[in-house]
Motif scaffolding. Structure first.
Motif, PDB file in Angstrom:
ATOM      1  N   TYR A  88      -2.074  -0.666   0.253  1.00 42.90           N
ATOM      2  CA  TYR A  88      -0.965  -0.742   0.900  1.00 42.90           C
ATOM      3  C   TYR A  88      -0.854   0.459   2.445  1.00 42.90           C
ATOM      4  O   TYR A  88      -0.267  -0.115   3.441  1.00 42.90           O
ATOM      5  CB  TYR A  88       0.274  -0.846   0.304  1.00 42.90           C
ATOM      6  N   SER A  89      -1.462   1.592   2.059  1.00 41.73           N
ATOM      7  CA  SER A  89      -1.353   2.550   2.948  1.00 41.73           C
ATOM      8  C   SER A  89      -2.681   2.517   3.863  1.00 41.73           C
ATOM      9  O   SER A  89      -2.726   3.250   4.739  1.00 41.73           O
ATOM     10  CB  SER A  89      -1.866   3.920   2.262  1.00 41.73           C
TER      11      SER A  89
ATOM     12  N   LEU B  80       0.965  -5.005   8.948  1.00 39.24           N
ATOM     13  CA  LEU B  80       1.981  -5.543   7.695  1.00 39.24           C
ATOM     14  C   LEU B  80       1.767  -6.952   7.531  1.00 39.24           C
ATOM     15  O   LEU B  80       1.796  -7.287   6.358  1.00 39.24           O
ATOM     16  CB  LEU B  80       3.372  -5.073   8.120  1.00 39.24           C
ATOM     17  N   ARG B  81       1.641  -7.884   8.407  1.00 41.08           N
ATOM     18  CA  ARG B  81       1.443  -9.131   8.249  1.00 41.08           C
ATOM     19  C   ARG B  81       0.362  -9.554   7.200  1.00 41.08           C
ATOM     20  O   ARG B  81       0.525 -10.488   6.628  1.00 41.08           O
ATOM     21  CB  ARG B  81       1.588 -10.067   9.489  1.00 41.08           C
TER      22      ARG B  81
ATOM     23  N   ASN C 290       1.069 -13.271  -0.331  1.00 44.33           N
ATOM     24  CA  ASN C 290       1.544 -14.677  -0.364  1.00 44.33           C
ATOM     25  C   ASN C 290       0.406 -15.573  -0.796  1.00 44.33           C
ATOM     26  O   ASN C 290       0.413 -16.515  -1.658  1.00 44.33           O
ATOM     27  CB  ASN C 290       1.935 -15.316   0.910  1.00 44.33           C
ATOM     28  N   ASN C 291      -0.837 -15.353  -0.591  1.00 43.64           N
ATOM     29  CA  ASN C 291      -2.317 -16.051  -0.788  1.00 43.64           C
ATOM     30  C   ASN C 291      -2.499 -15.801  -2.421  1.00 43.64           C
ATOM     31  O   ASN C 291      -2.562 -16.761  -2.989  1.00 43.64           O
ATOM     32  CB  ASN C 291      -3.266 -15.642  -0.045  1.00 43.64           C
TER      33      ASN C 291
END
Length: 164
Positions: free
Chosen positions: A95-96, A101-102, A109-110
């Protein structure tokens, strides 16, 4: 590949043909009425072309991994869940990381969509989603973001089902 399979089905005695057969690229999944039919069919497959040779994996303890699906046979039927190879480390896009961001939202989501499509019971889906959440948190994803994505995923799935 279709030629090899079609030719094999033509030369294999009907009593030794699979009761179910499916193929994805070069991976095949088949079930047979009798264990002895497996070797007969495999020998027929391997006799078609000397440079195309197949191997087999037999279920152990009523379970088998095929692609990224873990298949378990029980008295109540077949259960499917997500399979990870023994070398799977759980390392994903951090995340870092300096990524849009998408990309991070799409990763979540995947993973959710993959598990939802593979698992055939809500208990299994719940277990898989918990595993996904744990894995994502180890990759520094905020719990709030993961929960939001899971809620959004289910809201989208079930609002589509109600409208159909």
């Amino acid at each position: 590949m279709n030629y090899v399979i079609d030719k094999t089905l033509a030369i294999t005695p009907e009593s030794h043909q699979p009761s179910f057969f499916s193929r994805y690229v070069d991976d095949c999944f088949a079930t047979f009425p009798e264990p002895a039919s497996i070797d007969v069919f495999l020998n027929s497959l391997n006799s078609i072309h000397k440079q195309i040779q197949f191997t087999k994996e037999i279920e152990m303890n009523n379970s088998l991994a095929f692609l990224d699906v873990f298949i378990e046979k029980s008295n109540s039927g077949i259960k499917t869940s997500t399979y990870h190879k023994p070398t799977y480390t759980g390392l994903l896009l951090k995340y870092s990381s300096f990524s849009p961001l998408r990309y991070k939202h799409n990763l979540i989501n995947n993973l959710l969509q993959r598990s939802f499509a593979i698992c055939n019971s809500y208990l299994q889906i719940h277990t898989e989603f918990q595993t996904i959440k744990t894995t994502l948190m180890k990759n520094e994803y905020p719990s709030v973001l993961i929960d939001k994505c899971i809620r959004h995923f289910f809201n989208k799935k079930f609002s589509l089902q109600r409208s159909n």
